[in-house]
Design a protein around this motif. Structure first.
Motif, mmCIF file in Angstrom:
data_model
loop_
_atom_site.group_PDB
_atom_site.id
_atom_site.type_symbol
_atom_site.label_atom_id
_atom_site.label_comp_id
_atom_site.label_asym_id
_atom_site.label_seq_id
_atom_site.Cartn_x
_atom_site.Cartn_y
_atom_site.Cartn_z
ATOM 1 N N PRO A 1 -4.197 16.800 9.721
ATOM 2 C CA PRO A 1 -4.501 16.821 8.278
ATOM 3 C C PRO A 1 -4.100 15.522 7.577
ATOM 4 O O PRO A 1 -3.209 15.501 6.716
ATOM 5 C CB PRO A 1 -3.689 18.020 7.774
ATOM 6 N N TYR A 2 -4.773 14.444 7.935
ATOM 7 C CA TYR A 2 -4.364 13.130 7.439
ATOM 8 C C TYR A 2 -4.445 13.008 5.919
ATOM 9 O O TYR A 2 -3.632 12.331 5.296
ATOM 10 C CB TYR A 2 -5.221 12.043 8.082
ATOM 11 N N LEU A 3 -5.436 13.637 5.296
ATOM 12 C CA LEU A 3 -5.565 13.509 3.839
ATOM 13 C C LEU A 3 -4.437 14.242 3.120
ATOM 14 O O LEU A 3 -3.959 13.782 2.076
ATOM 15 C CB LEU A 3 -6.929 14.026 3.377
ATOM 16 N N ASN A 4 -4.022 15.369 3.650
ATOM 17 C CA ASN A 4 -2.888 16.091 3.083
ATOM 18 C C ASN A 4 -1.635 15.236 3.183
ATOM 19 O O ASN A 4 -0.871 15.093 2.209
ATOM 20 C CB ASN A 4 -2.715 17.421 3.831
ATOM 21 N N ILE A 5 -1.425 14.646 4.352
ATOM 22 C CA ILE A 5 -0.248 13.795 4.582
ATOM 23 C C ILE A 5 -0.270 12.577 3.660
ATOM 24 O O ILE A 5 0.730 12.243 3.013
ATOM 25 C CB ILE A 5 -0.194 13.364 6.056
ATOM 26 N N ALA A 6 -1.435 11.909 3.584
ATOM 27 C CA ALA A 6 -1.540 10.694 2.767
ATOM 28 C C ALA A 6 -1.297 10.989 1.292
ATOM 29 O O ALA A 6 -0.667 10.188 0.580
ATOM 30 C CB ALA A 6 -2.916 10.064 2.954
ATOM 31 N N THR A 7 -1.782 12.126 0.807
ATOM 32 C CA THR A 7 -1.575 12.480 -0.601
ATOM 33 C C THR A 7 -0.101 12.713 -0.892
ATOM 34 O O THR A 7 0.422 12.277 -1.929
ATOM 35 C CB THR A 7 -2.392 13.733 -0.959
ATOM 36 N N LYS A 8 0.605 13.374 0.020
ATOM 37 C CA LYS A 8 2.037 13.596 -0.179
ATOM 38 C C LYS A 8 2.815 12.280 -0.130
ATOM 39 O O LYS A 8 3.822 12.116 -0.830
ATOM 40 C CB LYS A 8 2.559 14.580 0.865
ATOM 41 N N VAL A 9 2.319 11.339 0.667
ATOM 42 C CA VAL A 9 2.919 9.995 0.680
ATOM 43 C C VAL A 9 2.714 9.318 -0.671
ATOM 44 O O VAL A 9 3.638 8.708 -1.226
ATOM 45 C CB VAL A 9 2.312 9.151 1.821
ATOM 46 N N MET A 10 1.517 9.437 -1.230
ATOM 47 C CA MET A 10 1.235 8.852 -2.552
ATOM 48 C C MET A 10 2.133 9.457 -3.632
ATOM 49 O O MET A 10 2.591 8.760 -4.543
ATOM 50 C CB MET A 10 -0.224 9.103 -2.950
ATOM 51 N N LEU A 11 2.350 10.760 -3.520
ATOM 52 C CA LEU A 11 3.138 11.474 -4.525
ATOM 53 C C LEU A 11 4.640 11.283 -4.353
ATOM 54 O O LEU A 11 5.429 11.734 -5.197
ATOM 55 C CB LEU A 11 2.821 12.971 -4.460
ATOM 56 N N ILE B 1 0.838 -1.197 0.000
ATOM 57 C CA ILE B 1 0.000 0.000 0.000
ATOM 58 C C ILE B 1 0.872 1.245 0.000
ATOM 59 O O ILE B 1 1.883 1.319 0.692
ATOM 60 C CB ILE B 1 -0.931 0.011 1.239
ATOM 61 N N LYS B 2 0.473 2.216 -0.768
ATOM 62 C CA LYS B 2 1.143 3.514 -0.764
ATOM 63 C C LYS B 2 0.055 4.576 -0.619
ATOM 64 O O LYS B 2 -0.598 4.941 -1.590
ATOM 65 C CB LYS B 2 1.933 3.719 -2.048
ATOM 66 N N GLY B 3 -0.155 4.966 0.620
ATOM 67 C CA GLY B 3 -1.240 5.897 0.890
ATOM 68 C C GLY B 3 -2.177 5.323 1.932
ATOM 69 O O GLY B 3 -1.744 4.886 2.998
ATOM 70 N N LEU B 4 -3.460 5.278 1.604
ATOM 71 C CA LEU B 4 -4.507 4.972 2.575
ATOM 72 C C LEU B 4 -5.012 3.539 2.495
ATOM 73 O O LEU B 4 -5.027 2.933 1.418
ATOM 74 C CB LEU B 4 -5.689 5.920 2.362
ATOM 75 N N ILE B 5 -5.440 3.019 3.648
ATOM 76 C CA ILE B 5 -6.115 1.722 3.691
ATOM 77 C C ILE B 5 -7.075 1.709 4.877
ATOM 78 O O ILE B 5 -6.792 2.284 5.935
ATOM 79 C CB ILE B 5 -5.116 0.541 3.783
ATOM 80 N N ASN B 6 -8.225 1.089 4.659
ATOM 81 C CA ASN B 6 -9.232 0.902 5.710
ATOM 82 C C ASN B 6 -9.511 -0.590 5.805
ATOM 83 O O ASN B 6 -9.722 -1.248 4.789
ATOM 84 C CB ASN B 6 -10.509 1.671 5.362
ATOM 85 N N ILE B 7 -9.490 -1.132 7.033
ATOM 86 C CA ILE B 7 -9.714 -2.567 7.224
ATOM 87 C C ILE B 7 -10.829 -2.772 8.237
ATOM 88 O O ILE B 7 -10.836 -2.160 9.305
ATOM 89 C CB ILE B 7 -8.422 -3.282 7.678
#
Length: 397
Positions: A316-326, A278-284
């Protein structure tokens, strides 16, 4: 080419571009929560030096405001429209993790056309979305999951149901909001469920799971950057398993799970994230019965609860996750100070008054049209006690 441009008001720039796919119109299973994800994703893209392009057709969302993205295409989130935009803009890549299931379902065609998917690869997302492939992965990882089997016909489904044992959950792959999922208790109900499913979703592979009755349900939202794993939040559902997570009242942080159960959930989550790269977000999603933790499913994208957790913890988890994806940042670049006194409760919002003919009985197929957040200081709060009393009454039936 010149004739095309002369009749096209969209002139592509020379900058590196990232396209974000939105979730389309508001509907059951595809709520406004994903708009929050897209907005914060667009902000992160611009902060990372890319041109941010938004594709969505919902005028009620902030992501379609004129000043959010560098460029907005107010178009349906369908392949035909998307492909024309891709041909014109020639983006560096496309993010499908922020727009819910609508965006995720376009990943296969993007992959087939050789378009770069930012974050988790298509094949790894497909393993999580394909119920059969995912169960095979859990078996390989030695992670407990409900017994299952796959079928393509009603006769095959009945045979599988008798093997795994009733009650069973009948469900298709790649669906929105638990669409066409049913809990059934005998051969006749299996046949009816499968016939209905194939009528509305032809040629879909059907998964038959043994349904873990009268157990607790919980979920983990997390970010993985290929090296480090961060749990954004562990949410415990007040309603027992069998009700779609979007229709459940859920509490952050977990209030009645033992430390061992929570640690096990986090351990399984990281194991799955690493196996899926996974690179970014995951929900389990998890089911807990007799203190044993079972994995129900994994969503390799932002979930409805991701914005909830970000707001509750003020991170700001979505901001962080997007930068991880990028690949413009790693988790170690951030500090995570969770600011929540007491508990936050996710309340589903229903619109039954507007649809008087719709059954109000809740089950594995989602019926809520949104969610709200309620903060409580402790578990003595009257609202929480009322919800928990209703849960106890449900389990005693």
């Amino acid at each position: 080419m010149s004739n095309t441009l002369s009749s096209n008001e969209s002139i592509p720039s020379q900058k590196k571009k990232i396209i974000v796919l939105g979730s389309g119109p508001n509907r059951i299973g595809q709520g406004i929560e994903f708009d929050y994800c897209c907005v914060h994703g667009l902000m992160a893209i611009k902060e990372s030096g890319y041109e941010a392009i938004m594709i969505n057709c919902n005028p009620e969302t902030v992501s379609t405001d004129f000043d959010i993205a560098d460029k907005l295409y107010f178009e349906p989130v369908y392949w035909e429209h998307l492909w024309e935009i891709i041909e014109l803009e020639q983006p560096y890549g496309i993010i499908v993790q922020l727009g819910g299931q609508t965006a995720l379902k376009l990943a296969r065609k993007l992959h087939q056309r050789g378009i770069r998917i930012i974050g988790t690869s298509f094949d790894n997302m497909d393993i999580a979305e394909d119920r059969g492939r995912f169960s095979d992965l859990l078996k390989e990882l030695e992670i407990p999951y409900p017994e299952y089997g796959t079928a393509y016909t009603a006769d095959e489904a009945i045979e599988v149901a008798n093997r795994v044992g009733y009650p069973v959950l009948v469900r298709p792959s790649y669906v929105l909001g638990g669409q066409r999922m049913r809990i059934v208790i005998n051969d006749e109900e299996v046949e009816n469920a499968v016939v209905s499913l194939l009528k509305h979703i032809p040629d879909n592979k059907i998964l038959i799971d043994h349904f873990l009755d009268r157990c607790q349900e919980a979920e983990v939202d997390a970010i993985f950057d290929g090296e480090d794993f961060h749990v954004m939040g562990v949410m415990e559902h007040i309603e027992p398993a069998g009700i779609h997570s979007g229709d459940s009242n859920a509490v952050l942080p977990a209030f009645n799970l033992t430390p061992l159960v929570i640690t096990t959930m986090e351990y399984y989550s990281e194991k799955i994230a690493r196996a899926l790269n996974i690179k970014g977000l995951i929900n389990i999603q998890f089911a807990i019965k007799n203190d044993k933790v079972y994995v129900i499913e994994a969503n390799p994208r932002a979930s409805r609860t991701t914005p909830f957790i970000a707001k509750a913890y003020q991170i700001p988890y979505l901001n962080i996750a997007t930068k991880v994806m990028l690949d413009t940042a790693k988790l170690k670049d951030f500090t995570f100070e969770k600011k929540l006194e007491g508990f936050a409760i996710k309340e589903p919002v229903f619109s039954f008054d507007k649809f008087p003919g719709v059954s109000r009985e809740l089950g594995p197929e989602m019926k809520s049209t949104g969610e709200a957040i309620r903060f409580i200081k402790d578990l003595r709060d009257p609202y929480f006690r009322m919800l928990y009393k209703e849960r106890s009454m449900h389990l005693s039936k």
